[in-house]
Design a protein around this motif. Sequence first.
Motif, PDB file in Angstrom:
ATOM      1  N   SER A 174       0.848  -1.194   0.000  1.00 25.47           N
ATOM      2  CA  SER A 174       0.000   0.000   0.000  1.00 25.47           C
ATOM      3  C   SER A 174       0.877   1.236   0.000  1.00 25.47           C
ATOM      4  O   SER A 174       2.096   1.146   0.098  1.00 25.47           O
ATOM      5  CB  SER A 174      -0.901   0.006   1.252  1.00 25.47           C
TER       6      SER A 174
ATOM      7  N   PHE B 211      -2.795   3.131   5.856  1.00 30.40           N
ATOM      8  CA  PHE B 211      -2.589   2.485   4.564  1.00 30.40           C
ATOM      9  C   PHE B 211      -3.660   2.905   3.569  1.00 30.40           C
ATOM     10  O   PHE B 211      -4.840   3.054   3.919  1.00 30.40           O
ATOM     11  CB  PHE B 211      -2.629   0.960   4.721  1.00 30.40           C
ATOM     12  N   TYR B 212      -3.235   3.063   2.304  1.00 30.02           N
ATOM     13  CA  TYR B 212      -4.157   3.386   1.210  1.00 30.02           C
ATOM     14  C   TYR B 212      -3.927   2.397   0.073  1.00 30.02           C
ATOM     15  O   TYR B 212      -2.786   2.111  -0.300  1.00 30.02           O
ATOM     16  CB  TYR B 212      -3.944   4.827   0.734  1.00 30.02           C
ATOM     17  N   GLU B 213      -5.005   1.902  -0.477  1.00 30.44           N
ATOM     18  CA  GLU B 213      -4.953   0.836  -1.476  1.00 30.44           C
ATOM     19  C   GLU B 213      -4.216   1.289  -2.730  1.00 30.44           C
ATOM     20  O   GLU B 213      -4.426   2.403  -3.230  1.00 30.44           O
ATOM     21  CB  GLU B 213      -6.372   0.396  -1.829  1.00 30.44           C
TER      22      GLU B 213
END
Length: 484
Positions: free
Chosen positions: A314, A363-365
């Motif tokens: 991520s 977290f970011y996809e």
Amino acid sequence: MRWIYVPIVLAGLTQPSWSQSSTTDDLVVRAENQMRNAAIYFSGRVARYGSYVWDVSSDLEWRSGEGVTTHTQGWLQPPGTPAVGRAFLAAFHATGDRLYLEAATETAEALRATQLESGGWWALLEFDPASRLSWCYRDNRAERPPCDEIQGNKERNATILDDNMSQSALAFLMLVDATLEGTHEGVREAIVYGLRAFTEMQHPNGAWPVRSDRRVPDALTMSAWRARMPHTWSREYVEPEGEVYILNDNLQRDVIRLFVLAYRLYGEPEYLAAARRGGEFLLRAQMPGAQAGWAQTYNADLEPVWGRKFEPPSIASEETAGAVDALLDLYALTGERRYLEGTQSAAAWLRSAQLPNADWARFYELGSGAPLYFDAEYNLSYSAQGAPDHYSFKGEFDIARVLERLEDIGDDDMDTRKTPDVRSGTQKAEIEAILASADREGRWVEDGKISSATFVDNLGRLARFVAQARGRSIPNQTKLLPLP
């Protein structure tokens, strides 16, 4: 080897131009008295061989770092031993009272006694003579078997760089060395040894391993020159294998800052070179495109991969802010605008990723940019509800300060922290609250425990208040374990 001390002081801590009121004078004296009482108790009763842990019971019978410790053990990870030592140093510079310098020096000696042959430290610091024989401390070589013959302790010679552990210890030793003007030969020798070991630990691509015993041999280091998005990634945990590079908990930033501090203090070109190599790695590890941040863990192709089972491939907000911060440190040191490459696009991504409540997800996809979380069974989720509470999946992560610092480029002072005003009613109220929360022995006891975090925070606040009131300077801590 030449050694050059360069004074580094916080701007603004000069003699106030106004006439102090009697009320302020009284508050300053009471703050100084509380600082002394707290330091005497902490260094005399809480300390063990000059070391500290995270929490101690009010009766001093129970001690704990990340886990329960014995009465012959200290703890390294902040807010442990180095953090407490730095608070003592701040108090010394604020007051000139050598009581604090003696306490800081005792802490430095504790770290010198627990420095490993690998150059750094493990999280646990052991002082029991028999138990020390299972550790590869440089200080006990004559009493123990050779390091490779010690059995039953896998961490016996593992320098750990996770959670700002060994970095903060070595940085503290350097600040003590600067304060003592190089007169403590044992501290100076430990610094030289540690910096050499940290330099040798660095990968050819500029990254540092999370542990010295997990360093990939140079012959096997074949990292790509630029980060890239993986073609696919598993939504189920895949244990990382082979060559991996880790930014988790701002590991790379903290080692870069260590070498920036070393170069500022000693002027050795090799220290600047190590910091530059670390910066080159960060420049190459920035993700391309709209998600122009950094991941926590990369494979040999500089693609984001799984770290632990709750750390997915991520874009990581905290580590992105940490990378920007490190590049700004290098820019402040060198004046080279190349270190600003990518910081604006990273800042734009951070601003776009901020949550409605002004926090950030950790977290970011990849691709979609959606915030990522985990449920109680550690399945990936788009919802923060039910996420395990042992990990910060959402938070401020000091991102706002980094964004403000970036906006202030061009100002003479790169550090955006504002100097407190002793005339401020809010400042006085904060100091009064700190004083009121101490008991008769000078302790700050919370829920039956004496906390190193509270001690560091309160002593630091009192020190900065007194320093400004008395027209004294506190050396810049270079944001490693920053005081409040």
